[in-house]
Design an enzyme around this catalytic site. Structure first.
Site, mmCIF file in Angstrom:
data_model
loop_
_atom_site.group_PDB
_atom_site.id
_atom_site.type_symbol
_atom_site.label_atom_id
_atom_site.label_comp_id
_atom_site.label_asym_id
_atom_site.label_seq_id
_atom_site.Cartn_x
_atom_site.Cartn_y
_atom_site.Cartn_z
ATOM 1 N N TYR A 1 0.866 -1.180 0.000
ATOM 2 C CA TYR A 1 0.000 0.000 0.000
ATOM 3 C C TYR A 1 0.897 1.223 0.000
ATOM 4 C CZ TYR A 1 -3.462 3.429 1.636
ATOM 5 O OH TYR A 1 -4.283 4.532 1.761
ATOM 6 N N ASP B 1 9.411 2.944 -0.639
ATOM 7 C CA ASP B 1 8.369 3.629 0.137
ATOM 8 C C ASP B 1 8.632 3.332 1.609
ATOM 9 O OD1 ASP B 1 4.695 3.595 0.214
ATOM 10 O OD2 ASP B 1 6.217 4.589 1.437
ATOM 11 N N LYS C 1 4.663 9.671 8.412
ATOM 12 C CA LYS C 1 4.488 9.167 9.770
ATOM 13 C C LYS C 1 5.489 9.746 10.772
ATOM 14 C CE LYS C 1 2.368 4.974 7.930
ATOM 15 N NZ LYS C 1 0.977 5.002 8.410
HETATM 16 P P1 KE4 Z 1 -0.734 8.520 4.343
HETATM 17 O O1 KE4 Z 1 -1.254 9.231 3.101
HETATM 18 O O2 KE4 Z 1 -1.790 7.696 5.036
HETATM 19 O O3 KE4 Z 1 -0.006 9.501 5.289
HETATM 20 O O4 KE4 Z 1 0.420 7.515 3.868
HETATM 21 C C1 KE4 Z 1 0.097 6.548 2.908
HETATM 22 C C2 KE4 Z 1 1.079 5.387 3.031
HETATM 23 C C3 KE4 Z 1 2.094 5.283 2.102
HETATM 24 N N1 KE4 Z 1 2.999 4.288 2.175
HETATM 25 C C4 KE4 Z 1 2.947 3.369 3.175
HETATM 26 C C5 KE4 Z 1 3.974 2.281 3.218
HETATM 27 C C6 KE4 Z 1 1.924 3.437 4.157
HETATM 28 O O5 KE4 Z 1 1.879 2.507 5.137
HETATM 29 C C7 KE4 Z 1 0.974 4.464 4.091
HETATM 30 C C8 KE4 Z 1 -0.169 4.585 5.078
HETATM 31 N N2 KE4 Z 1 -0.256 3.545 6.038
HETATM 32 C C9 KE4 Z 1 -1.570 3.261 6.566
HETATM 33 C C10 KE4 Z 1 -1.427 2.095 7.555
HETATM 34 N N3 KE4 Z 1 -1.444 0.864 6.882
HETATM 35 C C11 KE4 Z 1 -2.201 4.460 7.196
HETATM 36 C C12 KE4 Z 1 -3.438 4.160 8.016
HETATM 37 C C13 KE4 Z 1 -4.688 4.606 7.307
HETATM 38 O O6 KE4 Z 1 -4.823 4.426 6.073
HETATM 39 O O7 KE4 Z 1 -5.571 5.124 8.019
#
Ligand code: KE4
Length: 430
Positions: free
Chosen positions: A142, A237, A265
């Site tokens: 993801y 990523d 994060k």
């Molecule tokens: P954000 O747009 O949510 O800040 O980041 C996206 C993203 C990009 N790359 C990786 C490896 C990530 O894990 C994420 C976001 N992680 C999720 C948890 N699996 C955020 C939690 C959510 O979607 O509410």
């Protein structure tokens, strides 16, 4: 109804699913999501005042525990100078200097407001730099909710059973090629069948978004070599793994240098911050130096920069944080493994540093299809049994857990005890 239930009923009339991010809705485990009122150190407190030991830590950012004083102080000080200017600030220069020091593959960096923005921008930069349209991603990884990535996506998309989202056009989807994680032969075949068309390969160097899945020996080296052979850029990523698996992230831990890296994060200390960057020759295609456009009203926001700087400065100046995180992770997962052996349960635990997942399957989990072999109803029962014992897990089998330095040895023992009781309860209620 308790307060969370009351708030959830109201929220669902106003917000899709009652949440501002799908995985929070407890759809994968059932029941009502906890509405969190506050947090401190290793604990979160819901609107009814119940305390939980926290193993999500805001999906990674709170690596030093909640309300870490140096970060809080930095934000208190920053708000004295107002909140946002939409103009360059000293703190953005300090942040860029610190990131390029902590993660040597960063020769230049651009701040954005989320991991999604970072990965969307990184892909556009790769396509602009190479003049190629296609990308390779891995099933179950993801990278945020950008259109290019909602193909065989992990995390919340996988939890909702919609790894391919409607609304992503066929044309966009056609430019995203996918392969099973850890499958170098499949990657090579994609490169062979799409000669001179692939701009970049993007991956989670350690996957958190199908649950925690580690790269097999040689996998990261292999994708680096294939990218070099076929003229594509390698994008790590590290939104999850950055500043978590080592001070320099997974690329430091595994000794692989990507061409571009995305961050999020931890970099914001809990505030909305993302970043992308890497080789200067690539980043110099980014506007206003080059023609690849990317922008953001609140990019480099001074409050967010203050929080992120305080967080990263602490991590940079206290490398013992990583020794502590390794120790906590080893103690916790050793306890979980001992419990499985003691009770004749054959579940799979994938663990590295302060990330781990216990998969409700007896198969090894090295890719998306193996992760999907888990007993999801069993996980749901286990999740609620842990919640009832005051331990707050990710409300999905397909998420990594994240440890913080706020976890004392006593709390780790408490979690191990709750885990054993919860597993036995969940298995017996099947
Ligand atoms: P954000 O747009 O949510 O800040 O980041 C996206 C993203 C990009 N790359 C990786 C490896 C990530 O894990 C994420 C976001 N992680 C999720 C948890 N699996 C955020 C939690 C959510 O979607 O509410």
């Amino acid at each position: 109804m308790n307060t969370s239930e009351q708030l959830f009923e109201k929220a669902k009339t106003l917000i899709p699913g009652g949440v501002n991010s799908p995985v929070r809705a407890f759809r994968a485990v059932g029941g009502t999501p906890l509405f969190i009122k506050s947090a401190k150190g290793p604990y979160i407190y819901d609107e009814d005042g119940r305390q939980y030991i926290e193993l999500i830590n805001s999906w990674g950012p709170m690596i030093l525990g909640h309300a870490f004083e140096p970060v809080e102080k930095a934000v208190r000080d920053a708000i004295q100078n107002s909140f946002s200017f939409g103009a360059p600030t000293r703190k953005e220069v300090e942040m860029a200097e610190l990131i390029t020091t902590m993660v040597p593959s960063f020769e230049k960096v651009r701040m954005v407001n989320s991991g999604t923005e970072a990965t969307m921008a990184a892909i556009r930069v790769a396509q602009g730099f190479t003049g190629r349209d296609k990308i390779i991603k891995f099933e179950g990884c993801y990278h945020g909710h950008g259109d290019s990535f909602l193909i065989a996506a992990g995390s919340g998309a996988m939890t909702m059973g919609i790894p391919d989202s409607p609304g992503v056009t066929r044309a966009t989807a056609a430019d995203t090629l996918t392969a099973p994680y850890n499958d170098l032969a499949a990657v090579e075949e994609l490169f062979e069948n799409n000669q001179n068309q692939i701009a970049a390969l993007i991956l989670e160097p350690v996957v958190g978004n199908m649950g925690c899945v580690l790269p097999e020996p040689g996998f990261l080296e292999g994708v680096r070599t294939l990218c070099d052979t076929y003229g594509a850029l390698l994008i790590f990523d590290e939104v999850m793994t950055g500043f978590r698996l080592a001070k320099g992230g997974a690329q430091e831990r595994f000794g692989i240098t990507p061409d571009l890296t995305t961050l999020g994060k931890i970099i914001g200390g809990g505030m909305p911050v993302g970043a992308y960057g890497g080789r200067a020759d690539i980043m110099n295609v980014v506007s206003p130096v080059g023609p690849v456009y990317q922008a953001g009203t609140l990019s480099g926001n001074p409050i967010a920069m203050s929080a992120g700087l305080a967080m990263l400065q602490h991590l940079h100046e206290h490398p013992d944080v990583y020794t502590r995180l390794e120790s906590i992770g080893d103690k916790l997962t050793s306890g979980f493994r001992a419990t499985l052996v003691k009770n004749g349960l054959n579940f799979t635990i994938n663990h590295i540093g302060s990330m781990f997942t216990m998969f409700m399957t007896d198969r090894s989990v090295t890719n998306f299809s193996e992760a999907k072999s888990c007993d999801l109803p069993l996980f749901g029962r286990y999740f609620h049994a842990m919640l009832n014992r005051g331990v707050y897990l990710a409300p999905s089998q397909f998420e990594s857990l994240f440890l913080s330095t706020a976890l004392t040895d006593e709390l780790v023992d408490q979690i191990i005890q709750a885990n054993e009781e919860s597993l036995l309860e969940a298995v017996s209620n099947g």
